[in-house]
Design an enzyme around this catalytic site. Structure first.
Site, PDB file in Angstrom:
ATOM      1  CB  CYS A  92      -0.956   0.012   1.193  1.00 46.29           C
ATOM      2  SG  CYS A  92      -2.282  -1.203   1.052  1.00 46.29           S
ATOM      3  CG  HIS A 359      -5.865   2.401  -0.446  1.00 39.06           C
ATOM      4  ND1 HIS A 359      -4.708   2.961  -0.958  1.00 39.06           N
ATOM      5  CD2 HIS A 359      -5.456   1.299   0.268  1.00 39.06           C
ATOM      6  CE1 HIS A 359      -3.666   2.249  -0.576  1.00 39.06           C
ATOM      7  NE2 HIS A 359      -4.104   1.239   0.162  1.00 39.06           N
ATOM      8  CB  CYS A 389      -0.896   0.647   7.709  1.00 38.15           C
ATOM      9  SG  CYS A 389      -2.475   0.572   6.844  1.00 38.15           S
TER      10      CYS A 389
END
Length: 403
Positions: A92, A359, A389
């Site tokens: 991510c 996202h 994260c």
């Protein structure tokens, strides 16, 4: 060491990551990446031959996103053939890591101008498409107590004592802030509309936002990861690693977790001499960055330790940061981060986040850099911290400072 400056930052709008009604579902990842890359030389009025490298984050670098989309997107954008490119995957935080790697090349004196950013078309290349050993190979899954991210998010909330009302309230505020930011044009400076092959606008506005969301409406949603945790044994795996937990309280669902969307981002970085040569005005400098590994079963606790390391390396404290941006992968991740850093929601994700806008995995980190830079300028503030994260237990942080 050479200073690295941010000269520009752009992103596409985020489109719903669904083939049936996502406005960007017909745009290939290459097209999304080309859109943001081609915008930078046009906006800066400089020759693309001045770009020394293109680094794009991509979490699922397969199918249409495979075969080094960094180089392919540079060619598709019409860049000079001398401009190379590559892709990077730190899950991510891939887009932010791409920016950090670009800055590192410049600071080391190995490049003068580099673009860092990312791309992810989640409607065309679904999450998990690349496969991988962690979820499937007992040799790594067993000793690291692998569980899916959603179960980790619920474990995090359980350990911290966060309730369903806590995470739903955070999600509602994300929606409110995102709508206000769009209504007030706070993203206008950085948005590059996605056009189709004949120049018709496919999307010019984040389409995932649901401003009508309330705590009451979210309360009607069933937890998304309860069946996975209880029926497929992942709760037992997590409790084996964290025996102090009697039972996992499953509180995350689609409304308080990050949305699945399509999008791309690009950040133009360079040294001072290159900026002067190209007639560009620096907007901020990269102060420092840091990535860290954390316990992989809990997985989502990396932002605070990576931010603390980055602050220490820069000789700063939390009090020196004006705007904080943590990717809203899950509401509990943000709640833990704010608590650990001793900061309030008032200065964190001030324009909403991924719960409201989505996202797009490999693109998000680059998007957040632009979001923080624009907001620092709008408020006439000095420093911002961006963090995400990361799967498998990691965290990545970047600190920027206006010049």
């Amino acid at each position: 060491m050479t200073e690295c400056f941010i000269y520009d930052a752009v992103r596409t709008p985020r489109g719903k990551g669904r083939k049936k009604d996502g406005s960007l579902a017909d745009a290939t990842p290459l097209h999304l990446a080309k859109t943001v890359l081609s915008a930078l030389p046009t906006r800066g009025n400089f020759d693309s031959a001045a770009i020394d490298d293109v680094i794009l984050g991509c979490v699922e670098p397969v199918m249409e996103q495979g075969a080094n989309i960094g180089r392919l997107a540079a060619m598709a954008a019409g860049f000079d053939e001398s401009v190379p490119g590559f892709q990077v995957n730190r899950f991510c935080s891939s887009g932010l890591e791409a920016v950090n790697l670009a800055a590192a090349k410049i600071k080391a004196g190995d490049a003068d101008v580099v673009i860092g950013g990312g791309v992810e078309s989640m409607s065309r290349v679904p999450m998990g498409a690349a496969g991988g050993a962690w979820a499937t190979d007992p040799a790594i899954a067993f000793p690291t107590h692998f569980v899916p991210q959603g179960v980790s998010a619920d474990l995090l909330a359980t350990l911290d004592g966060h309730t369903r009302h806590d995470v739903d309230s955070f999600a509602v505020e994300s929606q409110r802030r995102a709508k206000q930011a769009w209504d007030e044009g706070r993203f206008a400076k950085s948005i590059v509309p996605v056009l189709d092959v004949i120049g018709v606008t496919m999307l010019a506005h984040d389409e995932f936002i649901r401003p009508e969301t309330t705590v009451e409406s979210l309360g009607k949603l069933e937890p998304s990861f309860k069946v996975m945790g209880e029926n497929y044994g992942f709760d037992a795996v997590a409790i084996q690693r964290y025996p102090q937990v009697e039972a996992i309280n499953h509180i995350h669902h689609a409304g308080n977790s990050s949305g699945i969307v399509d999008g791309a981002s690009a950040v133009l970085l360079g040294n001072e001499a290159a900026g002067k040569r190209l007639g560009l005005t620096p907007r901020a400098r990269i102060v420092t960055s840091y990535s860290i590994g954390t316990e992989p079963c809990l997985m989502l606790a990396g932002p605070a330790p990576s931010a603390q390391k980055a602050l220490a390396r820069a000789g700063l404290t939390a009090a020196d940061i004006d705007i904080w941006e943590i990717n809203e992968a899950f509401a509990s991740v943000c709640l833990r981060f704010m608590s650990a850093m001793g900061i309030t929601h008032e200065v964190t994700n001030v324009n909403g986040g991924a719960i409201a806008m989505g996202h797009p995995l490999g693109a998000t980190g680059g998007m957040l850099v632009g979001t923080v830079l624009d907001e620092l300028e709008r408020r006439n503030l000095k420093r911002g911290l961006i963090t995400l994260c990361v799967g498998a237990g990691m965290g990545t942080t970047t600190i920027i400072e206006r010049v």
